[in-house]
Design an enzyme around this catalytic site. Sequence first.
Site, PDB file in Angstrom:
ATOM      1  N   ILE A 258      64.357  55.078  46.129  1.00 30.81           N
ATOM      2  CA  ILE A 258      65.537  54.570  45.462  1.00 30.81           C
ATOM      3  C   ILE A 258      65.318  54.572  43.956  1.00 30.81           C
ATOM      4  CG2 ILE A 258      64.779  52.169  45.539  1.00 30.81           C
ATOM      5  CD1 ILE A 258      67.716  51.421  46.100  1.00 30.81           C
ATOM      6  N   GLY A 259      66.382  54.683  43.212  1.00 27.26           N
ATOM      7  CA  GLY A 259      66.271  54.618  41.764  1.00 27.26           C
ATOM      8  C   GLY A 259      66.972  55.785  41.104  1.00 27.26           C
ATOM      9  N   ILE A 261      65.815  58.229  39.179  1.00 21.59           N
ATOM     10  CA  ILE A 261      65.201  59.558  39.226  1.00 21.59           C
ATOM     11  C   ILE A 261      65.523  60.276  40.536  1.00 21.59           C
ATOM     12  CG2 ILE A 261      62.992  60.800  39.315  1.00 21.59           C
ATOM     13  CD1 ILE A 261      62.005  58.992  37.075  1.00 21.59           C
ATOM     14  N   GLU A 280      61.704  57.876  54.393  1.00 21.84           N
ATOM     15  CA  GLU A 280      61.736  56.489  54.843  1.00 21.84           C
ATOM     16  C   GLU A 280      63.019  55.799  54.392  1.00 21.84           C
ATOM     17  OE1 GLU A 280      58.932  55.836  51.216  1.00 21.84           O
ATOM     18  OE2 GLU A 280      59.939  57.498  52.208  1.00 21.84           O
ATOM     19  N   ILE A 355      53.996  54.044  37.932  1.00 19.80           N
ATOM     20  CA  ILE A 355      53.993  53.175  36.757  1.00 19.80           C
ATOM     21  C   ILE A 355      53.230  53.844  35.620  1.00 19.80           C
ATOM     22  CG2 ILE A 355      53.151  50.968  35.845  1.00 19.80           C
ATOM     23  CD1 ILE A 355      53.784  49.782  38.636  1.00 19.80           C
ATOM     24  N   GLY A 378      55.604  54.215  51.032  1.00 21.73           N
ATOM     25  CA  GLY A 378      55.406  55.479  51.719  1.00 21.73           C
ATOM     26  C   GLY A 378      54.891  56.587  50.832  1.00 21.73           C
TER      27      GLY A 378
END
Length: 479
Positions: A258-259, A261, A280, A355, A378
């Site tokens: 998710i997000g 990008i 996933e 990160i 995942g």
Amino acid sequence: MMSSLALRFAPRFGKSTAAAVASSSSQQKFNTYYTYSNQISQPLERKPTYTTAEEAVKCIKSGDVVFVQGAAATPIHVLDAMTKHGKENNLRDITVVHMHTEGPASYCAPDCKDIFRSKSLFMGGNVRAAVADGRGDAVPIFLHEIPILFRRKLIQPDVAIVSVSPPDNHGYGTLGTSVDCVRAALENSKVIIAQVNKQMPRTFGDSIIHESHFDAAVNVDIPLPEHGGKGMSDTETMIGKLIAENLVEDGATLQMGIGNIPDAVLNALHNHKDLGIHSEMFAGGVVDLVKKGCVTNDKKTYHRGRIVGSFLIGTKKLYDFVDNNPFIEMLEINYVNNVGIIARNPKMTAINSAIEVDLTGQVCADSIGTRMYSGFGGQVDFIRGAAEGFDGKGKPIIALPSITNKGQSKIVPTLKPGAGVVTSRAHVHYVVTENGIANLFGKSLRQRAYELIQIAHPDHREALEKAAFERLKTMPSPN
């Protein structure tokens, strides 16, 4: 039907108390070999007790282990009642086990310190402060291994709280947007409390659960938590374009989280053909690709013609798309994230975030220094599965902006002290920023440093080059 008193003291059938539960009501005929099963899709001769959230959670007592479903299926209404119950009745030492949950996580508030202790199998933002302050725990674990914790009795829930879609005329509801580790937890829980939500999508696959397994059910009609749908930055758009145009082939099977990008990658795939999804989780951008005919799942070896997922969180557009849609199979996480299964998908392309990445290719994705931020999730499952692709055409990708919002480089000489290595330098193949693509597979340390410096932000390249020389005692080089 069980009285509230019987409900409170008679845990789910099939345990040591099965005979006692059966004798509590003439309707409870489930204590023989042929009528008892902890398999949640097996119908039993019992009816759930529909009640209020406040009444349902009264079965929770001091010292209990409570499993909670997560992501968009977080049963927030019942959890708020649980928190109130714990405070009003001076309960102590209740462990709340979960993956990423949504909502306020009121049981993690400082005034609940001695009542509830969160144990995160993958952290969300609502529990970070509790973990940082020592009031909660984080468990480093691969996503595909989480069901093992329940099936090997390493975690034994006394109570499970889930959010389900309403039962059909056969008595079957579904786990909706979150199957993941939930089946394993429910099969090993003594008591099941179901938040039955009219707005929970009905899903297919491993999602079905028969209402006879509910020890208490609470009817609600409330929207699911949402994520996404916001605009993307120029940086995120460029990363998506680079991945889509250079690394995603026609006929590829995709995994993405998710997000912005992952959304940016999906937005840039509208000229691709015969894409498949085995992930996933997947984002709302998939909906448009399906409608346009870009996602057909036609080339997949397993589950051909269908999208495979395990949990979801997105916008209402995504929830409406998955509702009662047999095109989508929601399967257990130990299957979806099994490296051997992932590797069998054609041109498996796994897109994951980080990160920070150091100059040798080590990827930190779960902490900022010593401060825990999320979890393994995942990432390694799919990075490894793509790398081991049976067709030799898999692409494991780490994607991240080159700098933070504060202008600090995310390509770093060394990871921050205490930072966790989620994906090792041997796992990493492709690293992508808005400045380009670094292919690290088979490269030496000085070649890796060279590749990563080329995709770092221009303002930081000189300092990174000096740091690389100090660390490696040689200049970074493409050869």
